[in-house]
Enzyme design. Structure first.
Site, PDB file in Angstrom:
ATOM      1  N   SER A 120       1.051  -1.118   0.110  1.00  0.00           N
ATOM      2  CA  SER A 120       0.225  -0.242   0.010  1.00  0.00           C
ATOM      3  C   SER A 120       0.815   1.195   0.536  1.00  0.00           C
ATOM      4  O   SER A 120       2.002   1.348   0.417  1.00  0.00           O
ATOM      5  CB  SER A 120      -1.420   0.165   1.501  1.00  0.00           C
ATOM      6  N   SER A 121       0.582   2.358  -0.555  1.00  0.00           N
ATOM      7  CA  SER A 121       1.137   3.759  -0.382  1.00  0.00           C
ATOM      8  C   SER A 121       1.747   4.251   0.992  1.00  0.00           C
ATOM      9  O   SER A 121       2.947   5.214   1.035  1.00  0.00           O
ATOM     10  CB  SER A 121       0.126   4.726  -1.032  1.00  0.00           C
ATOM     11  N   CYS A 122       0.751   3.586   2.486  1.00  0.00           N
ATOM     12  CA  CYS A 122       1.813   4.315   3.929  1.00  0.00           C
ATOM     13  C   CYS A 122       2.677   2.801   3.318  1.00  0.00           C
ATOM     14  O   CYS A 122       3.272   3.249   4.809  1.00  0.00           O
ATOM     15  CB  CYS A 122       0.941   4.628   4.490  1.00  0.00           C
ATOM     16  N   THR A 123       2.809   1.702   2.947  1.00  0.00           N
ATOM     17  CA  THR A 123       3.713   1.014   4.172  1.00  0.00           C
ATOM     18  C   THR A 123       4.601   0.282   2.298  1.00  0.00           C
ATOM     19  O   THR A 123       4.720  -0.544   2.212  1.00  0.00           O
ATOM     20  CB  THR A 123       3.077  -0.323   4.834  1.00  0.00           C
ATOM     21  N   ALA A 124       4.794   0.930   1.480  1.00  0.00           N
ATOM     22  CA  ALA A 124       5.300   0.957   0.754  1.00  0.00           C
ATOM     23  C   ALA A 124       6.920  -0.027   0.572  1.00  0.00           C
ATOM     24  O   ALA A 124       6.878  -0.720   0.303  1.00  0.00           O
ATOM     25  CB  ALA A 124       5.804   2.215  -0.527  1.00  0.00           C
TER      26      ALA A 124
END
Length: 70
Positions: free
Chosen positions: A4-8
């Protein structure tokens, strides 16, 4: 991106994809493609045109994909 964008930066698959029922393997092989409000129709058409070849090449290199085809 593989997460996900917040946990790339994380190594695992997106928790969102696994929570909607995708297997770990499928979630790890998912791609996120982002468009912006300034993307033109021609840019999108070009991306789709080029992406077909990229996807085919990735599938040829993927032992998981080759195994699933059997």
């Amino acid at each position: 991106s593989t997460g996900s964008s917040c946990t790339a930066a994380g190594k695992g698959p997106s928790h969102v994809l696994t929570s909607i029922g995708l297997s770990y393997e499928d979630a790890r092989s998912a791609l996120r493609i982002t468009l912006g409000k300034d993307n033109t129709e021609r840019e999108i058409e070009y991306f789709l045109e080029v992406f077909k070849d990229v996807l085919n090449n990735l599938r040829k290199m993927s032992p998981v994909y080759q195994e699933r085809k059997k």
